[in-house]
Design an enzyme around this catalytic site. Structure first.
Site, mmCIF file in Angstrom:
data_model
loop_
_atom_site.group_PDB
_atom_site.id
_atom_site.type_symbol
_atom_site.label_atom_id
_atom_site.label_comp_id
_atom_site.label_asym_id
_atom_site.label_seq_id
_atom_site.Cartn_x
_atom_site.Cartn_y
_atom_site.Cartn_z
ATOM 1 N N GLY A 72 0.799 -1.217 0.000
ATOM 2 C CA GLY A 72 0.000 0.000 0.000
ATOM 3 C C GLY A 72 0.832 1.267 0.000
ATOM 4 O O GLY A 72 0.455 2.269 -0.620
ATOM 5 N N THR A 73 1.964 1.254 0.692
ATOM 6 C CA THR A 73 2.799 2.453 0.758
ATOM 7 C C THR A 73 3.327 2.828 -0.622
ATOM 8 O O THR A 73 3.298 4.004 -1.012
ATOM 9 C CB THR A 73 3.974 2.232 1.742
ATOM 10 N N GLN A 180 -7.168 -0.344 4.337
ATOM 11 C CA GLN A 180 -7.942 -0.953 5.429
ATOM 12 C C GLN A 180 -9.319 -1.414 4.981
ATOM 13 O O GLN A 180 -9.908 -2.311 5.588
ATOM 14 C CB GLN A 180 -8.084 0.035 6.590
ATOM 15 N N CYS A 326 2.914 1.624 11.790
ATOM 16 C CA CYS A 326 4.010 2.340 11.139
ATOM 17 C C CYS A 326 4.609 3.422 12.026
ATOM 18 O O CYS A 326 5.674 3.958 11.725
ATOM 19 C CB CYS A 326 3.517 2.968 9.834
#
Length: 395
Positions: A72-73, A180, A326
């Site tokens: 996702g990052t 999410q 994170c």
């Protein structure tokens, strides 16, 4: 430790057994590089395309609009940086919110150093973006709106369909970090007017290190990783075939079980929220009470430190968190909790519990019983709590 309750599924989930089984052959038997021309490798290219079709179908997209990433990052970085580069001749203004994941916020900070201007929208006390403020923030030089689908800390689900319509009506691209939400609630990129969407496999019982970015046909953003011709020349690098297979298997599993699984999670979530509010005084539910992820519970407990709470829960076999994994090494309170208006001293006493469908109400009873005892013990050591009680008793 007699009991282990893993209640940090927002940080990561265990890889489902059927997902592992689907992946295994691609490590030792079907190990060909999909870019190679011989038939042994061509089988893997076909398998990769099949997973794209499955992932695309889950969000109402086309197979050729799915691009695999390392998670996702990377997908968030790609959406923001590549859009900024591709559309800077039109404008250099981006809109996001103050409670985005740091993959978006830190990317926006990077773009500000490159001369772009970013508007960080405030949210209400439940973490909702105010639609009127979003619309007011749009300027002739606005090129992108990036608002997350559902918050990873407090679980609030944004009015994505309405946000997407505003973006479309103003001719502005719309990206959503759905890390999410994907696999945990229905998503239709066309109904919600989404131009780009980020997702990650390890949030839905898939493997770590694999995610995707949906890019709507016609969105002219460029390559993010340069090199070979993989992913239609938009994302170079040999495909992570086992990861991709695992991602597809996890999505298939998630979509098949979506309704039953989320119904069970909602029941557990609401049971846990009600029980905590009833049995532990001076606590606050963070996030929207109903418009929230089915598995998310986030509370702030006055007069205690969240780090101490987590350590003592761990000693009782309960794995939870105080916010995003994170930022788990940070001493600062959650930027999400500050964004919804909590003072530092209350934000510091936060606890995020993220469930899965495997739990039962008896597990929730154990959590509340343990939590009640720990909170009471921590408050006994708090001078602030002592002063508060003296004032409350009129001493």
């Amino acid at each position: 430790m007699e009991k282990l309750l893993y209640l940090d599924n927002a940080a990561t989930t265990k890889t489902a057994p059927e997902v592992v089984q689907a992946m295994l052959p691609y490590f030792t038997e079907l190990y060909g590089n999909p870019s190679s021309v011989y038939s042994f490798a061509a089988k893997n290219k076909t398998a990769v395309m099949k997973q794209k079709e499955m992932i695309a179908e889950a969000i109402g997209a086309k197979e050729n609009e799915i691009y695999f990433t390392a998670g996702g990052t990377e997908a968030d970085n790609w959406a923001l940086k590549a859009t900024a580069e591709a559309y800077e001749s039109k404008g250099r203004h981006i809109i996001t919110s103050k409670m985005e994941h740091h993959a978006v916020l830190h990317t926006c900070e990077y773009l500000e150093k490159k001369g772009f201007e970013v508007t960080y929208l405030d949210v209400d006390e439940f973490g909702m973006v105010r639609l009127d403020e979003l619309e007011k923030a749009i300027r002739p030089d606005t090129i992108l709106i990036s608002i997350m689908f559902a918050n990873n800390e407090i679980g609030t689900v944004q009015p994505i369909k309405e946000i997407g319509k505003i973006a479309k009506d103003h001719g502005v691209l719309f990206h959503t970090d759905a890390v999410q939400a994907f696999g945990h609630m229905p998503i239709d990129v066309n109904e919600c007017h989404i131009d780009m969407l980020s997702a990650s496999a390890h949030k839905l019982n898939g493997p770590k290190g694999i995610g995707c970015l949906y890019i709507r046909t016609g969105v002219k953003i460029r390559s993010f990783i340069h090199g070979g011709a993989q992913e239609r020349r938009r994302r170079a690098g040999t495909e992570n075939v086992p990861g991709i297979i695992g991602f597809g298997a996890a999505v298939e599993r998630a979509m098949k079980t979506l309704e039953e699984r989320t119904e069970k999670e909602r029941m557990l979530r609401d049971y846990l929220i009600e029980k905590i509010e009833k049995e532990i005084p001076y606590c606050r539910l963070n996030g929207h009470r109903t418009e929230r992820l089915s598995n998310n519970v986030n509370f702030s407990f006055q007069f205690i430190e969240g780090e101490s709470l987590l350590i003592m829960l761990d000693m009782k076999g309960i794995c939870a968190s105080s916010g995003s994994a994170c930022t788990s090494g940070s001493l600062d309170p959650s930027h999400v909790l500050l964004a919804i208006g909590l003072p530092h001293e209350i934000a510091h006493g936060s606890l995020r519990i993220s469930l899965n469908e495997e739990f039962e109400t008896e597990d929730m009873d154990y959590v509340v019983e343990t939590l009640r005892e720990i909170v009471a013990n921590l408050r006994k050591m708090s001078p602030l709590y002592e002063d508060f009680m003296k004032k409350a008793e009129g001493k």
